[in-house]
Design a protein around this motif. Structure first.
Motif, PDB file in Angstrom:
ATOM      1  N   CYS A  34     -30.220   1.497 -43.353  1.00  0.00           N
ATOM      2  CA  CYS A  34     -29.610   0.414 -42.926  1.00  0.00           C
ATOM      3  C   CYS A  34     -29.905  -1.229 -43.770  1.00  0.00           C
ATOM      4  N   SER A  35     -28.947  -1.746 -43.801  1.00  0.00           N
ATOM      5  CA  SER A  35     -29.531  -3.187 -44.549  1.00  0.00           C
ATOM      6  C   SER A  35     -29.656  -4.289 -43.415  1.00  0.00           C
ATOM      7  N   ASN A  36     -29.421  -3.852 -42.207  1.00  0.00           N
ATOM      8  CA  ASN A  36     -29.448  -4.983 -41.183  1.00  0.00           C
ATOM      9  C   ASN A  36     -29.767  -4.248 -39.804  1.00  0.00           C
ATOM     10  N   ALA A  37     -30.122  -5.106 -38.698  1.00  0.00           N
ATOM     11  CA  ALA A  37     -30.366  -4.378 -37.418  1.00  0.00           C
ATOM     12  C   ALA A  37     -29.175  -3.909 -36.739  1.00  0.00           C
ATOM     13  N   VAL A  38     -28.016  -4.697 -36.862  1.00  0.00           N
ATOM     14  CA  VAL A  38     -26.621  -4.368 -36.175  1.00  0.00           C
ATOM     15  C   VAL A  38     -26.254  -2.759 -36.748  1.00  0.00           C
ATOM     16  N   GLN A  39     -26.365  -2.657 -38.057  1.00  0.00           N
ATOM     17  CA  GLN A  39     -25.874  -1.348 -38.636  1.00  0.00           C
ATOM     18  C   GLN A  39     -26.925  -0.330 -37.791  1.00  0.00           C
ATOM     19  N   PRO A  48     -30.292   9.682 -32.161  1.00  0.00           N
ATOM     20  CA  PRO A  48     -31.768   9.057 -32.013  1.00  0.00           C
ATOM     21  C   PRO A  48     -32.765   9.515 -32.949  1.00  0.00           C
ATOM     22  N   VAL A  49     -33.562   8.923 -33.453  1.00  0.00           N
ATOM     23  CA  VAL A  49     -34.555   9.219 -34.285  1.00  0.00           C
ATOM     24  C   VAL A  49     -36.067   9.006 -33.798  1.00  0.00           C
ATOM     25  N   ASP A  50     -37.022   9.743 -34.492  1.00  0.00           N
ATOM     26  CA  ASP A  50     -38.403   9.559 -34.073  1.00  0.00           C
ATOM     27  C   ASP A  50     -39.049   8.455 -34.641  1.00  0.00           C
ATOM     28  N   LEU A  51     -38.774   7.865 -35.859  1.00  0.00           N
ATOM     29  CA  LEU A  51     -39.585   6.764 -36.451  1.00  0.00           C
ATOM     30  C   LEU A  51     -38.535   5.961 -37.145  1.00  0.00           C
ATOM     31  N   LEU A  52     -38.983   4.596 -37.029  1.00  0.00           N
ATOM     32  CA  LEU A  52     -38.196   3.529 -37.539  1.00  0.00           C
ATOM     33  C   LEU A  52     -39.146   2.751 -38.666  1.00  0.00           C
ATOM     34  N   PHE A  53     -38.686   2.644 -39.893  1.00  0.00           N
ATOM     35  CA  PHE A  53     -39.630   1.775 -40.983  1.00  0.00           C
ATOM     36  C   PHE A  53     -38.662   0.513 -40.833  1.00  0.00           C
ATOM     37  N   LEU A  54     -39.229  -0.469 -40.369  1.00  0.00           N
ATOM     38  CA  LEU A  54     -38.371  -1.613 -39.800  1.00  0.00           C
ATOM     39  C   LEU A  54     -39.151  -2.878 -40.556  1.00  0.00           C
ATOM     40  N   ASP A  55     -38.058  -3.472 -41.220  1.00  0.00           N
ATOM     41  CA  ASP A  55     -38.426  -5.138 -41.968  1.00  0.00           C
ATOM     42  C   ASP A  55     -38.283  -6.018 -40.792  1.00  0.00           C
ATOM     43  N   ILE A  56     -39.085  -7.207 -40.953  1.00  0.00           N
ATOM     44  CA  ILE A  56     -38.939  -8.114 -40.056  1.00  0.00           C
ATOM     45  C   ILE A  56     -38.086  -9.171 -40.106  1.00  0.00           C
ATOM     46  N   GLN A  57     -38.085  -9.731 -41.623  1.00  0.00           N
ATOM     47  CA  GLN A  57     -37.316 -10.901 -41.580  1.00  0.00           C
ATOM     48  C   GLN A  57     -35.764 -10.401 -42.261  1.00  0.00           C
ATOM     49  N   MET A  58     -34.898 -10.328 -41.532  1.00  0.00           N
ATOM     50  CA  MET A  58     -33.542  -9.939 -41.781  1.00  0.00           C
ATOM     51  C   MET A  58     -32.352 -10.829 -41.369  1.00  0.00           C
ATOM     52  N   PHE A  66     -34.823  -6.941 -32.651  1.00  0.00           N
ATOM     53  CA  PHE A  66     -34.076  -5.706 -32.753  1.00  0.00           C
ATOM     54  C   PHE A  66     -34.911  -4.601 -31.853  1.00  0.00           C
ATOM     55  N   LEU A  67     -36.348  -4.768 -32.112  1.00  0.00           N
ATOM     56  CA  LEU A  67     -37.119  -3.942 -31.505  1.00  0.00           C
ATOM     57  C   LEU A  67     -37.199  -4.054 -29.959  1.00  0.00           C
ATOM     58  N   LYS A  68     -37.307  -5.390 -29.757  1.00  0.00           N
ATOM     59  CA  LYS A  68     -37.045  -5.751 -28.225  1.00  0.00           C
ATOM     60  C   LYS A  68     -35.982  -5.456 -27.437  1.00  0.00           C
TER      61      LYS A  68
END
Length: 242
Positions: A34-39, A48-58, A66-68
């Motif tokens: 995904c290119s953004n948190a909304v997607q 549901p997934v087990d693991l997120l690779f998550l960028d911060i500045q989006m 998004f995480l909160k």
């Protein structure tokens, strides 16, 4: 069982690199990118997934925002070019913090943490999420090498032991789990559980007595932290009014 993961990043090159790394690790299964948190929200609604690779500045929503907002929360590895978010990521119980450009050997170290942390299956995550809407909600805690079901109505209080928590139940049972107290604070319903100290979360219904400085649950006296006092007194006053 493979570890199902999702990559969320607004940089196409970063996604491409992470995807190539995931493809090289047999235990990982990529659900999508995904290119953004909304997607990402839309993806997680369906699978549901087990693991997120998550960028911060989006754009639209940062990785931290998004995480909160997530419930339940899968295991998370932040992938970012910014060092200044490291402290906040620790407070959010993020499993690891990878600085771009990410080398493959550093990526593997993060994946080892996922494995060591005891990857929670999608079925367990889904069952927990559904239980929070039921009349008898529960959560799973990793105790030794097992996932133990704990009903929320049985919990009296939770104590932080650095990277672990001690969960005390009404029956006098004590469970030690590799988990951050901040993670449990986000998972537990706010109308039933209250953070009263940096090291304690209590079940509001189990309070037997309280003062300006402490709360009693059975024979246990739990301190009220200075920074939590205002909110705790507001909650306790509301209980009295009810």
């Amino acid at each position: 069982m493979p570890i199902k993961c999702l990559i969320v990043d607004d940089e196409p090159l970063a996604i491409e690199i992470l995807q190539s790394y995931v493809d090289r690790v047999e235990t990982l299964e990529l659900v999508g990118t995904c290119s953004n948190a909304v997607q990402a929200f839309e993806v997680l609604k369906k699978e549901p997934v087990d693991l997120l690779f998550l960028d911060i500045q989006m754009p639209k929503l940062t990785g931290i925002e998004f995480l909160k907002a997530l419930n339940p929360i899968p295991q998370v590895i932040f992938t970012t070019a910014y060092r200044e978010y490291a402290v906040e990521s620790y407070e959010l119980s993020v499993l690891d913090y990878l600085l771009k450009p990410i080398a493959f050997d550093r990526f593997l170290m993060a994946i080892n943490k996922v494995v060591e942390n005891g990857n929670t299956s999608v079925e367990v995550v889904r069952e927990e999420a559904e239980s929070m809407q039921s009349d008898d909600p529960f959560l799973f805690l990793k105790v030794d090498r097992k996932m133990v079901k704990v009903y929320l109505k049985d919990i009296t209080y939770i104590e932080s032991l650095k990277d672990y928590v001690r969960v005390k139940t009404e029956a006098g049972k004590e469970l030690i789990s590799l988990q951050k107290i901040s993670y449990l604070e986000k998972k537990l319903p706010a109308d039933c559980f209250q953070r009263v100290h940096k090291s304690y979360i209590i079940s509001v219904k189990k309070i037997s007595a309280y003062s300006n400085t402490s709360i009693e649950i059975g024979e246990t006296e739990i301190p009220i932290g200075r920074s939590y006092k205002s909110e705790v007194m507001k909650v306790l006053s509301g209980q009295n009014a009810g």
